[in-house]
Design a protein around this motif. Structure first.
Motif, PDB file in Angstrom:
ATOM      1  N   GLY A  85       0.823  -1.202   0.000  1.00 55.37           N
ATOM      2  CA  GLY A  85       0.000   0.000   0.000  1.00 55.37           C
ATOM      3  C   GLY A  85       0.855   1.248   0.000  1.00 55.37           C
ATOM      4  O   GLY A  85       2.050   1.219  -0.291  1.00 55.37           O
ATOM      5  N   THR A  86       0.233   2.346   0.348  1.00 60.47           N
ATOM      6  CA  THR A  86       0.891   3.645   0.390  1.00 60.47           C
ATOM      7  C   THR A  86       0.905   4.127   1.829  1.00 60.47           C
ATOM      8  O   THR A  86      -0.110   4.024   2.523  1.00 60.47           O
ATOM      9  N   PHE A  87       2.030   4.669   2.261  1.00 59.49           N
ATOM     10  CA  PHE A  87       2.245   4.969   3.671  1.00 59.49           C
ATOM     11  C   PHE A  87       2.316   6.458   3.957  1.00 59.49           C
ATOM     12  O   PHE A  87       3.046   7.185   3.295  1.00 59.49           O
ATOM     13  N   ALA A  88       1.585   6.885   4.971  1.00 59.27           N
ATOM     14  CA  ALA A  88       1.694   8.254   5.461  1.00 59.27           C
ATOM     15  C   ALA A  88       3.067   8.458   6.098  1.00 59.27           C
ATOM     16  O   ALA A  88       3.596   9.564   6.099  1.00 59.27           O
ATOM     17  N   PHE A  89       3.673   7.397   6.623  1.00 66.64           N
ATOM     18  CA  PHE A  89       4.988   7.446   7.270  1.00 66.64           C
ATOM     19  C   PHE A  89       6.060   7.933   6.308  1.00 66.64           C
ATOM     20  O   PHE A  89       7.015   8.571   6.710  1.00 66.64           O
ATOM     21  N   GLY A  90       5.926   7.589   5.047  1.00 68.01           N
ATOM     22  CA  GLY A  90       6.915   7.951   4.039  1.00 68.01           C
ATOM     23  C   GLY A  90       6.990   6.883   2.976  1.00 68.01           C
ATOM     24  O   GLY A  90       6.112   6.028   2.869  1.00 68.01           O
ATOM     25  N   GLN A  91       8.061   6.913   2.220  1.00 74.21           N
ATOM     26  CA  GLN A  91       8.254   5.908   1.188  1.00 74.21           C
ATOM     27  C   GLN A  91       8.577   4.565   1.827  1.00 74.21           C
ATOM     28  O   GLN A  91       9.006   4.488   2.978  1.00 74.21           O
ATOM     29  N   ARG A  92       8.408   3.514   1.059  1.00 70.05           N
ATOM     30  CA  ARG A  92       8.662   2.173   1.568  1.00 70.05           C
ATOM     31  C   ARG A  92      10.093   2.029   2.068  1.00 70.05           C
ATOM     32  O   ARG A  92      10.342   1.370   3.076  1.00 70.05           O
ATOM     33  N   LYS A  93      11.044   2.682   1.411  1.00 70.61           N
ATOM     34  CA  LYS A  93      12.441   2.604   1.860  1.00 70.61           C
ATOM     35  C   LYS A  93      12.594   3.203   3.258  1.00 70.61           C
ATOM     36  O   LYS A  93      13.423   2.749   4.045  1.00 70.61           O
ATOM     37  N   ASP A  94      11.774   4.209   3.600  1.00 71.03           N
ATOM     38  CA  ASP A  94      11.806   4.798   4.941  1.00 71.03           C
ATOM     39  C   ASP A  94      11.267   3.805   5.975  1.00 71.03           C
ATOM     40  O   ASP A  94      11.796   3.698   7.082  1.00 71.03           O
ATOM     41  N   CYS A  95      10.224   3.076   5.596  1.00 69.94           N
ATOM     42  CA  CYS A  95       9.666   2.045   6.488  1.00 69.94           C
ATOM     43  C   CYS A  95      10.688   0.931   6.707  1.00 69.94           C
ATOM     44  O   CYS A  95      10.883   0.474   7.834  1.00 69.94           O
ATOM     45  N   HIS A  96      11.358   0.521   5.623  1.00 74.54           N
ATOM     46  CA  HIS A  96      12.389  -0.520   5.735  1.00 74.54           C
ATOM     47  C   HIS A  96      13.514  -0.066   6.662  1.00 74.54           C
ATOM     48  O   HIS A  96      13.989  -0.850   7.497  1.00 74.54           O
ATOM     49  N   ALA A  97      13.940   1.187   6.518  1.00 72.76           N
ATOM     50  CA  ALA A  97      15.025   1.715   7.351  1.00 72.76           C
ATOM     51  C   ALA A  97      14.617   1.738   8.820  1.00 72.76           C
ATOM     52  O   ALA A  97      15.427   1.410   9.702  1.00 72.76           O
ATOM     53  N   ALA A  98      13.367   2.092   9.115  1.00 66.96           N
ATOM     54  CA  ALA A  98      12.894   2.127  10.506  1.00 66.96           C
ATOM     55  C   ALA A  98      12.903   0.725  11.109  1.00 66.96           C
ATOM     56  O   ALA A  98      13.306   0.539  12.251  1.00 66.96           O
TER      57      ALA A  98
END
Length: 128
Positions: A48-61
């Motif tokens: 899906g699409t994340f308010a948190f940021g791009q998928r790479k940002d989610c992976h980094a977190a």
């Protein structure tokens, strides 16, 4: 302001009813009750699409907290995180391949936790 308003309407697929917001992920098959989310030693996949940021940002977190991000749903997956902005198609058809794969694995007893971005983000904030 008018231009920005039109852009926002285009992004959400129209105008929400008065006092309502559109959250395409809300009717999806989230794990109930919502599980505790643990990062260390666990695997995460995002769809899906994340308010948190791009998928790479989610992976980094996830990686920062000791978890392992994955691009695909596999039998080794612990959490499938569904972006709060979701996908408009989910309202009208199938959930999408990643969600369906997780449901199929769960039907065979795998136990992949399907969680919302909100739950994931709260756990991520609490863990940092």
């Amino acid at each position: 302001r008018q231009e920005l308003l039109e852009l926002l309407r285009d992004l959400i697929g129209g105008e929400p009813a008065a006092g309502k917001t559109i959250n395409f992920a809300s009717a999806l098959p989230l794990t109930q009750p919502a599980p505790d989310i643990v990062f260390a030693g666990k695997t995460f996949c995002f769809t899906g699409t994340f308010a948190f940021g791009q998928r790479k940002d989610c992976h980094a977190a996830v990686a920062r907290l000791g978890g392992t991000p994955q691009d695909k749903v596999t039998t080794r997956l612990d959490y499938l995180v569904i972006g709060s902005l979701g996908n408009e198609d989910w309202m009208h058809s199938t959930f999408g391949r990643k969600i369906q794969q997780a449901l199929d694995f769960n039907a065979k007893g795998r136990g992949i936790a399907i969680v919302s971005e909100d739950a994931w983000a709260q756990a991520q904030c609490a863990a940092e």
